[in-house]
Design a protein around this motif. Structure first.
Motif, mmCIF file in Angstrom:
data_model
loop_
_atom_site.group_PDB
_atom_site.id
_atom_site.type_symbol
_atom_site.label_atom_id
_atom_site.label_comp_id
_atom_site.label_asym_id
_atom_site.label_seq_id
_atom_site.Cartn_x
_atom_site.Cartn_y
_atom_site.Cartn_z
ATOM 1 N N ASP B 83 0.817 -1.218 0.000
ATOM 2 C CA ASP B 83 0.000 0.000 0.000
ATOM 3 C C ASP B 83 0.850 1.267 0.000
ATOM 4 O O ASP B 83 0.360 2.345 0.281
ATOM 5 C CB ASP B 83 -0.976 -0.006 1.185
ATOM 6 C CG ASP B 83 -0.285 -0.378 2.495
ATOM 7 O OD1 ASP B 83 0.952 -0.475 2.494
ATOM 8 O OD2 ASP B 83 -0.992 -0.577 3.495
ATOM 9 N N TYR B 277 -16.747 3.854 10.449
ATOM 10 C CA TYR B 277 -15.379 3.957 9.928
ATOM 11 C C TYR B 277 -14.464 4.369 11.064
ATOM 12 O O TYR B 277 -14.681 5.403 11.695
ATOM 13 C CB TYR B 277 -15.291 5.020 8.834
ATOM 14 C CG TYR B 277 -16.181 4.772 7.635
ATOM 15 C CD1 TYR B 277 -17.546 5.017 7.703
ATOM 16 C CD2 TYR B 277 -15.658 4.315 6.433
ATOM 17 C CE1 TYR B 277 -18.369 4.794 6.610
ATOM 18 C CE2 TYR B 277 -16.468 4.097 5.333
ATOM 19 C CZ TYR B 277 -17.824 4.347 5.425
ATOM 20 O OH TYR B 277 -18.635 4.134 4.345
ATOM 21 N N ILE B 304 -15.727 -0.608 9.477
ATOM 22 C CA ILE B 304 -14.801 -0.409 8.364
ATOM 23 C C ILE B 304 -13.533 0.210 8.925
ATOM 24 O O ILE B 304 -13.549 1.322 9.454
ATOM 25 C CB ILE B 304 -15.424 0.505 7.301
ATOM 26 C CG1 ILE B 304 -16.725 -0.124 6.803
ATOM 27 C CG2 ILE B 304 -14.443 0.731 6.145
ATOM 28 C CD1 ILE B 304 -17.711 0.853 6.257
ATOM 29 N N ARG B 305 -12.458 -0.557 8.831
ATOM 30 C CA ARG B 305 -11.176 -0.046 9.320
ATOM 31 C C ARG B 305 -10.578 0.844 8.245
ATOM 32 O O ARG B 305 -10.347 0.411 7.124
ATOM 33 C CB ARG B 305 -10.221 -1.198 9.623
ATOM 34 C CG ARG B 305 -8.825 -0.756 10.019
ATOM 35 C CD ARG B 305 -7.885 -1.917 10.160
ATOM 36 N NE ARG B 305 -7.691 -2.623 8.904
ATOM 37 C CZ ARG B 305 -6.842 -2.237 7.953
ATOM 38 N NH1 ARG B 305 -6.133 -1.155 8.111
ATOM 39 N NH2 ARG B 305 -6.721 -2.929 6.837
ATOM 40 N N THR B 306 -10.329 2.087 8.584
ATOM 41 C CA THR B 306 -9.654 2.968 7.632
ATOM 42 C C THR B 306 -8.164 2.644 7.698
ATOM 43 O O THR B 306 -7.744 1.788 8.459
ATOM 44 C CB THR B 306 -9.861 4.430 8.045
ATOM 45 O OG1 THR B 306 -9.196 4.636 9.292
ATOM 46 C CG2 THR B 306 -11.334 4.755 8.214
ATOM 47 N N PHE B 307 -7.371 3.330 6.911
ATOM 48 C CA PHE B 307 -5.931 3.260 7.135
ATOM 49 C C PHE B 307 -5.681 3.729 8.572
ATOM 50 O O PHE B 307 -6.388 4.599 9.071
ATOM 51 C CB PHE B 307 -5.181 4.167 6.164
ATOM 52 C CG PHE B 307 -4.937 3.539 4.818
ATOM 53 C CD1 PHE B 307 -3.673 3.087 4.485
ATOM 54 C CD2 PHE B 307 -5.956 3.400 3.889
ATOM 55 C CE1 PHE B 307 -3.441 2.502 3.243
ATOM 56 C CE2 PHE B 307 -5.730 2.813 2.656
ATOM 57 C CZ PHE B 307 -4.474 2.363 2.332
ATOM 58 N N ALA B 547 -5.613 -6.202 10.725
ATOM 59 C CA ALA B 547 -5.555 -4.760 10.551
ATOM 60 C C ALA B 547 -4.122 -4.323 10.277
ATOM 61 O O ALA B 547 -3.251 -4.508 11.106
ATOM 62 C CB ALA B 547 -6.078 -4.068 11.806
ATOM 63 N N THR B 554 -0.709 -6.439 5.678
ATOM 64 C CA THR B 554 -1.314 -6.682 4.371
ATOM 65 C C THR B 554 -0.245 -7.183 3.404
ATOM 66 O O THR B 554 -0.460 -8.115 2.636
ATOM 67 C CB THR B 554 -1.947 -5.378 3.850
ATOM 68 O OG1 THR B 554 -2.973 -4.999 4.760
ATOM 69 C CG2 THR B 554 -2.528 -5.550 2.471
ATOM 70 N N ARG B 575 -8.080 -7.678 0.745
ATOM 71 C CA ARG B 575 -9.232 -6.898 1.189
ATOM 72 C C ARG B 575 -9.363 -7.100 2.686
ATOM 73 O O ARG B 575 -9.695 -8.182 3.141
ATOM 74 C CB ARG B 575 -10.509 -7.399 0.488
ATOM 75 C CG ARG B 575 -10.580 -7.019 -0.964
ATOM 76 C CD ARG B 575 -11.194 -5.643 -1.107
ATOM 77 N NE ARG B 575 -11.086 -5.143 -2.477
ATOM 78 C CZ ARG B 575 -10.023 -4.456 -2.925
ATOM 79 N NH1 ARG B 575 -9.016 -4.216 -2.147
ATOM 80 N NH2 ARG B 575 -9.998 -4.017 -4.150
ATOM 81 N N SER B 576 -9.058 -6.067 3.432
ATOM 82 C CA SER B 576 -9.038 -6.278 4.885
ATOM 83 C C SER B 576 -9.771 -5.181 5.635
ATOM 84 O O SER B 576 -9.675 -5.084 6.839
ATOM 85 C CB SER B 576 -7.591 -6.346 5.368
ATOM 86 O OG SER B 576 -6.952 -5.115 5.094
ATOM 87 N N HIS B 577 -10.497 -4.322 4.942
ATOM 88 C CA HIS B 577 -11.039 -3.151 5.634
ATOM 89 C C HIS B 577 -12.387 -3.387 6.303
ATOM 90 O O HIS B 577 -12.692 -2.775 7.308
ATOM 91 C CB HIS B 577 -11.159 -1.976 4.657
ATOM 92 C CG HIS B 577 -9.834 -1.355 4.320
ATOM 93 N ND1 HIS B 577 -9.102 -0.648 5.237
ATOM 94 C CD2 HIS B 577 -9.100 -1.351 3.196
ATOM 95 C CE1 HIS B 577 -7.978 -0.226 4.681
ATOM 96 N NE2 HIS B 577 -7.951 -0.647 3.441
ATOM 97 N N GLU B 578 -13.234 -4.241 5.721
ATOM 98 C CA GLU B 578 -14.627 -4.276 6.190
ATOM 99 C C GLU B 578 -14.956 -5.557 6.921
ATOM 100 O O GLU B 578 -14.615 -6.646 6.465
ATOM 101 C CB GLU B 578 -15.575 -4.189 4.985
ATOM 102 C CG GLU B 578 -15.651 -2.832 4.383
ATOM 103 C CD GLU B 578 -16.798 -2.720 3.397
ATOM 104 O OE1 GLU B 578 -17.892 -3.225 3.695
ATOM 105 O OE2 GLU B 578 -16.576 -2.157 2.322
#
Lengths: 200, 934
Positions: B83, B277, B304-307, B547, B554, B575-578
């Motif tokens: 990322d 979020y 939803i995990r943000t950065f 996370a 990631t 895909r790890s955000h939601e």
């Protein structure tokens, strides 16, 4: 934040049109006279790459380049920088092309969580614009106003040295990205890349 | 042709400006679809394929079960984080960067009192203010939540009473920030101010109004949240010590100092589901807590995990402001965004506990460590947070890497009226580790031996058990010590440098993943689950709940999947955000992600690989055992020309069922003892580290400057050496802050005085020494490709290394962290007075003449080195438990061999009189034993 008695709000400040060139694009927005540049950039202009870490000028996350000079946008009233040219992290890459400093922050591990990265990139780019042969201590002086909690700065300094070498033309841009494959072939190779004399 | 993405003509080589300066050209983004676009297959990279499967990668620590899955694609290569392009272009979206249409701004009213009862809250004026759209108070959220199921003691906003200045009282949402700020002034609150306590020592005493009340489990009427007693081994060994050390430490609380302040956006979508979020390390705990507080089933909430702009443990609790945003959004029907200012970040805290630590240790006449006696009183602040675990970690994580004759630990965590302490990088282990390592240095000095040799001759070997029953698998401690000794030129410098210059050693030991998933039974559910989906386009989508907080989890998951499937990493998308799309994951704490998540990912990828290889078998007619998987092509191992492309094989595999889907899980093996608290500190693997630090101390001002650090860390196998080195250097930075400058200052009135980044002194670039990161690879048998953690363990050794180096420089033992110039100067003043000299430049400098014990230690270390090597390579598989060094038989229970050997979790009545500071908590009785409230 904490107070017992109610303080009357000061009357709404007068609003006026603020204009500047942000990342090469002329911008005109209506702002109150007491607006801070950081708020204007994030809330009105939409350059969310400019980060808010402390609001007090202590972390350097909000650093932007104003007429080529790195400044803290949280300590700067927007009115003070009317009609200037402002570069944020979004303005470093040119369309589909990463600036060397950006590529090197990835390549040398200068960015971990990435929150302080926009500020570091601006401080570093401002240095490289003036001096493409910086010593480690010159780099340290250029980024002393930026706080990073992840990297311990060492890999950031390596990234900036890497970018300086590209600026000097000693090192080509990293090959993988500077030579995009002209013929995308996403289905994968049918023929192996075999040593000569081994073909069927 | 994708002309638009080619290098701009003339740009790649750079240009010369009018003033003669060269300006570099810009580098291109990868063009669309470039992943795997090279029409030629890359040859196998034998340098990254282990020897055991025919490659050239050396394996000094032996082969590994995952060697067969290696394809030489990415593992072991220092590649950029996947990322990093999002981060360097400013496109990474952190908490405050989430801007939903029609959003409104939430603000929190915080307590002005340290400790007070709320008699009434009148919100009528707030509601009447034009622009205010929602108001919430504690009455809207009566349900308790907390990190651990056993210590749920938090509310979204204060119910009944506030427990520290800055505690949440109420919240409000308005059309803009100015209106919300204005509204905060209109709350009318009637308080009844109570007597606060700030000194953790006072927390051990009975009081009229304990900060929390735990009913029948409450300890008398004290503010003790948790007390721990642990005793292992033969205590008679400590009675006639050959050498001993005794130190009382005071360690200030420190904060994580992440650069991104907390922020949260809550939105109830038209179907009545909550979309939240938040930059969270542990989105799953927030998910659970939200469900409890809002009284909404978990499946109606999408977290939803943000950065995450830095976590370090400080974003791993479910936070009350997350509940506030959800409550305000529900009341107003509009998305609510709450962003903290820097001061609020300190009010929510969860940093390292301010601690009073006392360590006594003894060595016998063969320089074996006969006993550790540790007492830790830790200041928990207003809430429990992770404190239950911290109370254990302060003791149990000191039981290795040394072989001990006995171990005695008393610990207590007390509530005080300060912002809550919690988990921070090196959770619970850092302060005690510092005290223990400095104690060893002191013992080495009194025995006239080299402290490195003392350590080398007392290490637990690989594949052994600690005195508390932890299972040690791989162990690179010895190699780490040897490497820093060599790298730093230790033997030429130690006790030989002039006054003001010093060198010191410190070691570390840390868990690599917690063996106990807090919310469920590890025997029923896995620790981590990863889903992989491969569709017709050939791209691989990995779903994981892990996370990424900047540590690169990631990237690690993408790397192992790319390695197993031999695909370029650009073809793997994580895909790890939601929480809607990710399988449940416990999140980023206790250094578990690389170990557990990558293990789960390898399993899922192996399943996909098998399906693709079977399809290739059908096409080519060769059994998968005879097929080689390499860069997007599968071929017959004796003739690479006979093969099939990855995509053709994939399509064959998809013929009947469409896209390939696989799920992989990781579960830790059963392990550990059965005593109370046996699960604390239990991990499937442990990391080891050893640092040497060099310092300059100005004896006239007390200013310490750390100049060089040699940092060796055993991470099992560096999946990404670039990231591992980044973690090591970053850990040094954070640890140096704690030992030299960082401190949460609570003044005489108990008020936090430096809640900003100017006065809370995080080292800047000028304070950083040169760090030489040294990676030690011990190849853990259960780790993914042999990997263990590298995120937290590297922090531990820097503190004692610096403290020991300061002693080497000026001959003064300082036990009051941080070692700010005033602390050092006071120490110098005392030493000058004691030595009856006028000028500090005449201070005597410690010197070392080796005593008779030195040669004993050196020869024992030599023997142990051979023993460890054989055990590491599993040439020697005999059982080994802590105690063998003292002559016990590892095949029989130690209790049967030694009369005094015991495992105890409560003190004997006769021990009560001699307990340390925190141990005094054992003088009190629980309410249920007092016949009190039920």
């Amino acid at each position: 934040m904490v107070g017992d008695e109610h303080v009357e709000m000061i009357p709404s400040p007068a609003k006026s049109v603020w204009s500047a060139e942000v990342n090469g694009t002329p911008v005109e927005v209506l702002i109150p006279s007491n607006a801070v540049l950081l708020d204007v950039l994030r809330d009105k202009v939409g350059t969310l790459g400019v980060k808010r870490g402390c609001d007090l000028g202590t972390c350097g996350c909000c650093t932007v380049m104003i007429d080529g000079v790195p400044r803290l946008s949280c300590l700067c009233l927007a009115g003070q920088v009317d009609s200037t040219s402002i570069t944020t992290v979004e303005g470093l890459a040119d369309g589909a092309h990463l600036a060397p400093i950006q590529a090197c922050f990835g390549k040398y591990g200068g960015s971990q969580c990435g929150f302080c990265t926009p500020g570091f990139l601006i401080s570093a780019q401002a240095l490289l614009n003036e001096n493409n042969t910086p010593s480690d201590s010159e780099i340290a002086c250029a980024i002393e106003g930026n706080l990073c909690r992840c990297t311990g700065y060492q890999q950031i300094i390596e990234s900036i040295q890497g970018a300086a070498a590209i600026h000097r033309g000693e090192v080509p841009l990293p090959a993988a990205a500077s030579d995009p494959h002209p013929d995308p072939h996403p289905e994968g190779p049918d023929e192996p890349n075999m040593p000569p004399g081994h073909a069927r | 042709m994708s002309g638009g993405y080619r290098q701009q003509p003339g740009a790649s080589g750079g240009t010369t400006r009018k003033d003669g300066k060269r300006v570099a050209g810009k580098q291109a983004f990868p063009p669309p679809g470039s992943g795997g676009s090279n029409p030629k297959m890359k040859p196998r990279d034998l340098d990254y394929i282990p020897e055991s499967v025919g490659g050239k990668e050396p394996q000094p620590a032996g082969s590994h079960i995952h060697d067969r899955a290696r394809t030489g694609t990415t593992v072991g290569k220092g590649i950029p984080l996947v990322d990093s392009n999002a981060k360097v272009t400013g496109q990474a979206w952190y908490g405050d960067d989430v801007r939903l249409p029609n959003e409104i701004i939430g603000k929190i009213l915080r307590s002005p009192h340290h400790y007070a009862k709320i008699k009434s809250i009148d919100t009528s004026k707030v509601e009447a203010l034009p622009g205010v759209l929602a108001v919430a108070t504690g009455a809207d959220s009566p349900h308790r939540f907390g990190v651990l199921p056993v210590t749920k003691d938090e509310h979204a906003m204060a119910v009944e009473k506030v427990r520290h200045v800055g505690d949440l009282v109420a919240c409000v949402a308005a059309i803009d920030e100015a209106t919300a700020m204005e509204a905060l002034n209109l709350f009318e609150i009637e308080w009844e101010v109570l007597e606060p306590i700030f000194d953790p020592k006072k927390g051990l005493e009975d009081t009229d109004e304990p900060i929390h009340w735990r009913g029948k489990y409450h300890l008398s009427k004290t503010n003790v949240q948790k007390r721990v007693f642990q005793e292992f081994g033969d205590r008679s060994l400590v009675e006639k010590p050959h050498a001993e050390s005794h130190g009382k430490w005071t360690m200030a609380g420190v904060h994580h100092g992440f650069t991104e302040p907390h922020a949260v956006v809550a939105h109830w979508d038209p179907n009545g589901r909550l979309q939240l979020y938040t930059p969270q390390q542990v989105p799953h705990y927030t998910h659970r807590a939200l469900s409890t507080v809002l009284d909404v089933p978990m499946h109606q909430i999408n977290v939803i995990r943000t950065f995450v702009g830095g976590g370090f443990g400080g974003k791993s609790d479910p936070f009350p402001h997350e509940m506030c945003a959800a409550l305000l959004a529900r009341k107003s029907g509009r998305p609510v965004r709450i962003t903290f200012d820097r001061e609020e970040v300190y009010w929510i805290n969860r940093g390292r506990h301010p601690s009073h630590i006392e360590v006594k240790m003894t060595a016998d006449d063969e320089a074996r460590i006969s006993g550790f006696d540790i007492d830790a009183l830790i200041d928990g602040g207003g809430f429990a947070s992770f404190g239950h675990v911290t109370s254990y970690y302060n003791g149990v994580l000191a039981t290795a890497p040394y072989e001990l004759g006995s171990f005695h630990y008393t610990g207590a965590r007390v509530w005080t009226n300060k912002p809550a302490s919690g988990a921070m990088r090196g959770h619970g282990a850092v302060n005690t580790r510092c005290a223990v390592e400095v104690g060893l240095d002191e013992m080495a000095e009194s025995m006239q031996v080299d402290p490195i040799d003392l350590r080398l001759a007392n290490l637990l070997p690989p594949h052994s058990r600690t005195i508390s029953g932890f299972r040690i698998t791989s162990n690179g401690m010895r190699e780490a010590l040897e490497k820093v000794r060599e790298g730093s030129n230790w033997d030429e410098k130690f006790r030989k440098l002039p006054l003001g210059k010093g060198i010191g050693i410190g070691c570390g030991f840390f868990i690599s993943g917690s063996g106990l998933p807090i919310h469920w039974d590890p025997n029923r559910f896995p620790h981590a689950t990863v889903h992989i989906q491969v569709d017709m386009d050939g791209g691989v989508t990995v779903h994981t709940g892990a996370a990424d907080i900047g540590q690169g989890s990631t990237t690690a998951v993408a790397q192992v999947v790319s390695e197993v499937l031999a695909l370029p990493i650009e073809m793997v998308h994580v895909r790890s955000h939601e929480s809607d799309t990710s399988p449940v994951d416990l999140g980023s704490y206790s250094s578990r992600v690389t170990f557990m998540n990558a293990n789960a990912a390898i399993r899922a990828a192996l399943e996909i690989r098998e399906q693709i290889l079977n399809a290739a078998w059908e096409i080519l007619g060769y059994h998968p055992d005879n097929l080689v998987l390499n860069d997007r092509r599968i071929y017959y191992k004796h003739d690479p020309a006979i093969g099939v492309s990855y995509l053709k094989a994939l399509h064959k595999a998809q013929e009947d069922k469409g896209s390939l889907i696989a799920s992989g899980a990781y579960r830790s093996p059963p392990m550990g003892g059965v005593h109370k608290g046996a699960a604390a500190g239990l991990a499937p693997a442990y990391s080891f580290s050893s640092y040497v630090a060099e310092v300059d101390v100005d004896v006239e001002t007390g200013i310490i400057r750390c100049t060089n650090v040699w940092a060796a860390h055993d991470c099992g196998k560096a999946l990404n050496p670039l990231a591992v080195k980044g973690q090591i250097i970053g850990s040094c930075h954070m640890g140096l802050g704690q030992v030299l400058s960082e401190k949460m200052v609570y003044g005489r009135t108990g008020h936090l005085q430096n809640a900003n980044l100017l006065e809370y002194k995080i080292p800047s670039v000028h304070e950083m020494p040169h760090v030489e990161p040294i990676i030690v690879e011990s190849c853990d048998p259960e780790g993914p490709f042999g990997a263990k953690e590298a995120g937290e363990g590297p922090l531990l050794p820097i503190l004692p290394a610096v403290v020991n180096a300061v002693y080497d420089a000026i001959g003064i033992r300082l036990r009051n962290l941080p070692l700010t110039p005033d602390v050092v100067f006071k120490g110098i003043e005392r030493a000058v007075k004691k030595a009856k000299i006028d000028d500090p430049v005449d201070l005597p400098c410690p010197r070392l003449t080796h005593g008779p014990m030195q040669s004993v230690l050196v020869s024992r270390a030599q023997e142990h080195k051979l023993r460890d090597k054989a055990r590491q390579r599993t040439e020697d598989t005999s059982p080994y438990v802590n105690g063998v060094l003292f002559g016990f038989d590892p095949t029989k229970p130690l209790e049967d061999q030694v009369e005094g050997w015991r495992t105890a979790t409560e003190p004997n009545p006769e021990q009560l009189a001699e307990l340390g500071l925190a141990g005094r908590a054992w003088l009190k009785k629980e309410q249920r034993q007092m016949g009190g409230e039920n």
